[in-house]
Design a protein around this motif. Sequence first.
Motif, PDB file in Angstrom:
ATOM      1  N   LEU A   1       0.844  -1.212   0.000  1.00 12.05           N
ATOM      2  CA  LEU A   1       0.000   0.000   0.000  1.00 12.05           C
ATOM      3  C   LEU A   1       0.875   1.257   0.000  1.00 12.05           C
ATOM      4  O   LEU A   1       0.485   2.298  -0.510  1.00 12.05           O
ATOM      5  N   GLN A   2       2.065   1.139   0.567  1.00 12.39           N
ATOM      6  CA  GLN A   2       2.981   2.291   0.643  1.00 12.39           C
ATOM      7  C   GLN A   2       3.571   2.642  -0.716  1.00 12.39           C
ATOM      8  O   GLN A   2       3.833   3.815  -0.991  1.00 12.39           O
ATOM      9  N   THR A   3       3.805   1.612  -1.543  1.00 11.47           N
ATOM     10  CA  THR A   3       4.520   1.862  -2.804  1.00 11.47           C
ATOM     11  C   THR A   3       3.558   2.088  -3.976  1.00 11.47           C
ATOM     12  O   THR A   3       3.963   2.553  -5.031  1.00 11.47           O
ATOM     13  N   SER A   4       2.286   1.768  -3.807  1.00 10.21           N
ATOM     14  CA  SER A   4       1.324   1.965  -4.899  1.00 10.21           C
ATOM     15  C   SER A   4       0.813   3.401  -4.876  1.00 10.21           C
ATOM     16  O   SER A   4       0.795   4.045  -3.825  1.00 10.21           O
ATOM     17  N   LEU A   5       0.372   3.841  -6.043  1.00 11.38           N
ATOM     18  CA  LEU A   5      -0.112   5.221  -6.158  1.00 11.38           C
ATOM     19  C   LEU A   5      -1.528   5.345  -5.583  1.00 11.38           C
ATOM     20  O   LEU A   5      -2.438   4.636  -6.011  1.00 11.38           O
ATOM     21  N   PHE A   6      -1.680   6.254  -4.648  1.00  8.25           N
ATOM     22  CA  PHE A   6      -2.987   6.478  -4.015  1.00  8.25           C
ATOM     23  C   PHE A   6      -3.712   7.548  -4.840  1.00  8.25           C
ATOM     24  O   PHE A   6      -3.309   8.699  -4.865  1.00  8.25           O
ATOM     25  N   ARG A   7      -4.783   7.128  -5.537  1.00 11.26           N
ATOM     26  CA  ARG A   7      -5.389   8.056  -6.503  1.00 11.26           C
ATOM     27  C   ARG A   7      -6.719   8.648  -6.087  1.00 11.26           C
ATOM     28  O   ARG A   7      -7.158   9.655  -6.623  1.00 11.26           O
ATOM     29  N   HIS A   8      -7.397   7.976  -5.155  1.00  6.60           N
ATOM     30  CA  HIS A   8      -8.757   8.453  -4.863  1.00  6.60           C
ATOM     31  C   HIS A   8      -9.198   8.011  -3.480  1.00  6.60           C
ATOM     32  O   HIS A   8      -8.970   6.868  -3.090  1.00  6.60           O
ATOM     33  N   ILE A   9      -9.810   8.921  -2.759  1.00  4.88           N
ATOM     34  CA  ILE A   9     -10.447   8.534  -1.489  1.00  4.88           C
ATOM     35  C   ILE A   9     -11.879   9.057  -1.516  1.00  4.88           C
ATOM     36  O   ILE A   9     -12.135  10.174  -2.000  1.00  4.88           O
ATOM     37  N   HIS A  10     -12.790   8.242  -1.036  1.00  3.15           N
ATOM     38  CA  HIS A  10     -14.187   8.673  -0.962  1.00  3.15           C
ATOM     39  C   HIS A  10     -14.705   8.389   0.442  1.00  3.15           C
ATOM     40  O   HIS A  10     -14.566   7.286   0.964  1.00  3.15           O
ATOM     41  N   LEU A  11     -15.303   9.414   0.998  1.00  2.00           N
ATOM     42  CA  LEU A  11     -15.885   9.303   2.334  1.00  2.00           C
ATOM     43  C   LEU A  11     -17.402   9.250   2.164  1.00  2.00           C
ATOM     44  O   LEU A  11     -18.004  10.211   1.664  1.00  2.00           O
ATOM     45  N   GLY A  12     -17.997   8.100   2.546  1.00  2.00           N
ATOM     46  CA  GLY A  12     -19.437   7.970   2.311  1.00  2.00           C
ATOM     47  C   GLY A  12     -20.174   7.510   3.555  1.00  2.00           C
ATOM     48  O   GLY A  12     -19.586   7.302   4.615  1.00  2.00           O
ATOM     49  N   GLY A  13     -21.495   7.353   3.396  1.00  2.00           N
ATOM     50  CA  GLY A  13     -22.236   6.994   4.596  1.00  2.00           C
ATOM     51  C   GLY A  13     -23.617   6.452   4.312  1.00  2.00           C
ATOM     52  O   GLY A  13     -23.889   5.991   3.201  1.00  2.00           O
ATOM     53  N   GLY A  14     -24.469   6.597   5.328  1.00  2.00           N
ATOM     54  CA  GLY A  14     -24.512   7.541   6.397  1.00  2.00           C
ATOM     55  C   GLY A  14     -24.083   8.968   6.003  1.00  2.00           C
ATOM     56  O   GLY A  14     -24.147   9.363   4.863  1.00  2.00           O
ATOM     57  N   THR A  15     -23.640   9.659   7.008  1.00  2.00           N
ATOM     58  CA  THR A  15     -23.288  11.058   6.815  1.00  2.00           C
ATOM     59  C   THR A  15     -21.898  11.333   7.382  1.00  2.00           C
ATOM     60  O   THR A  15     -21.751  11.477   8.615  1.00  2.00           O
ATOM     61  N   PRO A  16     -20.886  11.413   6.515  1.00  2.00           N
ATOM     62  CA  PRO A  16     -19.525  11.664   7.018  1.00  2.00           C
ATOM     63  C   PRO A  16     -19.411  12.936   7.859  1.00  2.00           C
ATOM     64  O   PRO A  16     -18.622  12.984   8.800  1.00  2.00           O
ATOM     65  N   THR A  17     -20.238  13.951   7.541  1.00  2.00           N
ATOM     66  CA  THR A  17     -20.136  15.189   8.335  1.00  2.00           C
ATOM     67  C   THR A  17     -20.916  15.083   9.651  1.00  2.00           C
ATOM     68  O   THR A  17     -21.112  16.093  10.330  1.00  2.00           O
ATOM     69  N   PHE A  18     -21.339  13.875  10.006  1.00  2.00           N
ATOM     70  CA  PHE A  18     -21.779  13.632  11.383  1.00  2.00           C
ATOM     71  C   PHE A  18     -20.565  13.847  12.294  1.00  2.00           C
ATOM     72  O   PHE A  18     -20.698  14.267  13.444  1.00  2.00           O
ATOM     73  N   LEU A  19     -19.369  13.571  11.759  1.00  2.00           N
ATOM     74  CA  LEU A  19     -18.130  13.723  12.532  1.00  2.00           C
ATOM     75  C   LEU A  19     -17.761  15.204  12.629  1.00  2.00           C
ATOM     76  O   LEU A  19     -17.877  15.942  11.644  1.00  2.00           O
ATOM     77  N   SER A  20     -17.297  15.610  13.798  1.00  2.00           N
ATOM     78  CA  SER A  20     -16.848  16.997  13.970  1.00  2.00           C
ATOM     79  C   SER A  20     -15.567  17.218  13.165  1.00  2.00           C
ATOM     80  O   SER A  20     -14.907  16.252  12.751  1.00  2.00           O
ATOM     81  N   SER A  21     -15.191  18.493  12.999  1.00  2.00           N
ATOM     82  CA  SER A  21     -13.945  18.815  12.287  1.00  2.00           C
ATOM     83  C   SER A  21     -12.766  18.099  12.937  1.00  2.00           C
ATOM     84  O   SER A  21     -11.882  17.574  12.268  1.00  2.00           O
ATOM     85  N   GLU A  22     -12.797  18.090  14.259  1.00  2.00           N
ATOM     86  CA  GLU A  22     -11.699  17.450  14.997  1.00  2.00           C
ATOM     87  C   GLU A  22     -11.618  15.954  14.695  1.00  2.00           C
ATOM     88  O   GLU A  22     -10.544  15.416  14.443  1.00  2.00           O
ATOM     89  N   SER A  23     -12.788  15.288  14.708  1.00  2.00           N
ATOM     90  CA  SER A  23     -12.808  13.851  14.414  1.00  2.00           C
ATOM     91  C   SER A  23     -12.379  13.591  12.975  1.00  2.00           C
ATOM     92  O   SER A  23     -11.687  12.606  12.693  1.00  2.00           O
ATOM     93  N   LEU A  24     -12.804  14.461  12.053  1.00  2.00           N
ATOM     94  CA  LEU A  24     -12.428  14.275  10.643  1.00  2.00           C
ATOM     95  C   LEU A  24     -10.903  14.375  10.502  1.00  2.00           C
ATOM     96  O   LEU A  24     -10.274  13.568   9.819  1.00  2.00           O
ATOM     97  N   ARG A  25     -10.324  15.368  11.192  1.00  2.00           N
ATOM     98  CA  ARG A  25      -8.856  15.518  11.146  1.00  2.00           C
ATOM     99  C   ARG A  25      -8.167  14.298  11.746  1.00  2.00           C
ATOM    100  O   ARG A  25      -7.219  13.757  11.181  1.00  2.00           O
TER     101      ARG A  25
END
Length: 450
Positions: free
Chosen positions: A100-124
């Motif tokens: 996982l370290q040597t492969s190219l990380f191209r995309h992340i998706h945060l889905g749910g539910g509701t990802p913004t249920f998490l506070s800014s602090e939790s998201l960080r």
Amino acid sequence: MSAWSSVLAKYDVPVPRYTSYPTVPYWAEMPTADQWIQHLRQNLGPQKSWSMYIHIPFCETLCTFCGCNTIITRDHKNENSYVDLVKKEWALYQQKVPELQTSLFRHIHLGGGTPTFLSSESLRSLLEPIFSNVNRAQKNFEASVEVDPRRTSKEQLQTLHKIGFNRVSMGIQDFNPEVQKLVNRLQPFEITEALTHDARAMGYDSVNFDLIYGLAKQTEAGMEESVKQTLQLRPDRIALYSFALVPWIKPAQRLFKDEDLPKAEEKRKLYEVARGHLLAGGYVEVGMDHFALPTDNLARAMKQHELHRNFMGYTDQQTDVMLGLGVSSISETPDSFHQNEKLLPKYEAALATHQIPGLRGHVLSEEDKVRRQQILKLMTEYEVQFESPAQESAAKDFLHEMMGDGLVELSQGRMRVTDAGRPFLRNACLFFDERLKRNRPEARIFSQSI
Ligand SMILES: C[S@@+](CC[C@H](N)C(=O)[O-])C[C@H]1O[C@@H](n2cnc3c(N)ncnc32)[C@H](O)[C@@H]1O
Ligand code: SF4
């Protein structure tokens, strides 16, 4: 009955959405824990790329139409422990899959539910350690998040943008207050309008809106108005989903009265009304139930025959591996699928003993791999090549009614879904679905095709 309504009635049958092949109910052979890790390792490395999906299941209130995997709660005190669990899962994968370290990380998706249920602090707390420990693509890196505009603050959007998020997908469903009330989701236009402006001002490259047709009390006039309001805000992408009615899985959907739900012909008309206004407004139709501005990557990918489809729907980001973290998340490699435990206590228990929290999965046979490619081609390009003359001749038999109705054409070793056939794209995919054909479901599993 008009000719078109009898066609609609004929093909309005339960069919899978084909975000995978085999479809989840037909997964048969789960990879062992070692095999799963092996599949990840053999499909990753310096020339390979990967994407990540993280599922945040929480929502404060239940929208009664919802088919997603959710935990409804107003209590935020458990969000830190959930974030810790996901981080634990990520640490486990980092340890077991060094590639996982040597492969190219191209995309992340945060889905749910509701990802913004998490506070800014939790998201960080969740995302910063991930972003600082991957080989992130310098070009065309995409980080997208699903947000519920009713529950998303400017501060959360800013936090995500600072971490590296550049795409935001907003749940709208319908702007009509009567429909909103019926689905327990009051969301004034002004909230969506303000969040759209905020996202753009902060520098998000792309805004997506989710709309649904087929909800209770939706009318053609209401749909027209909803689409006009959408056009006013001009999102880069629009997902116009068919309401998936699956009350045997989602009991809250039983609250809808039968007489309030549009029937097949009315439902299709709602789609046509929306589609007409979106095309007139300058959008391009992408695959099934998606639209994009011609400047958007999804429209470009479609034009360049690079459109892809996975569990999250249509995407222009095809990677070798998609790794899903969090409760119920699905991962895929060219060789297998893997889904996490759907229930939080079980997910937690597996991680407590340092195990990957697998619930089910499937190791693809050679035949599955061919079918998977064929279904993918049909879902993304409306046409596909047969693998042999025998397959073409079997298609002639299987699809003779669709051919007779002008929905599908076969010629020169290829099958093409016509413009009139697009509403029935999934019905055409059934031909390639060997697993379903061999073992037709006795109970209800899939939603209707219209
Ligand atoms: C996880 S939600 C989006 C983010 C956020 N929870 C919200 O609702 O704003 C994903 C999307 O799935 C779609 N969806 C959920 N249930 C559905 C159903 N039964 N039929 C069709 N689409 C559905 C909705 O359009 C919804 O916006
Ligand atoms: S539509 Fe979104 S906010 Fe509503 S219940 Fe489903 S996941 Fe939660």
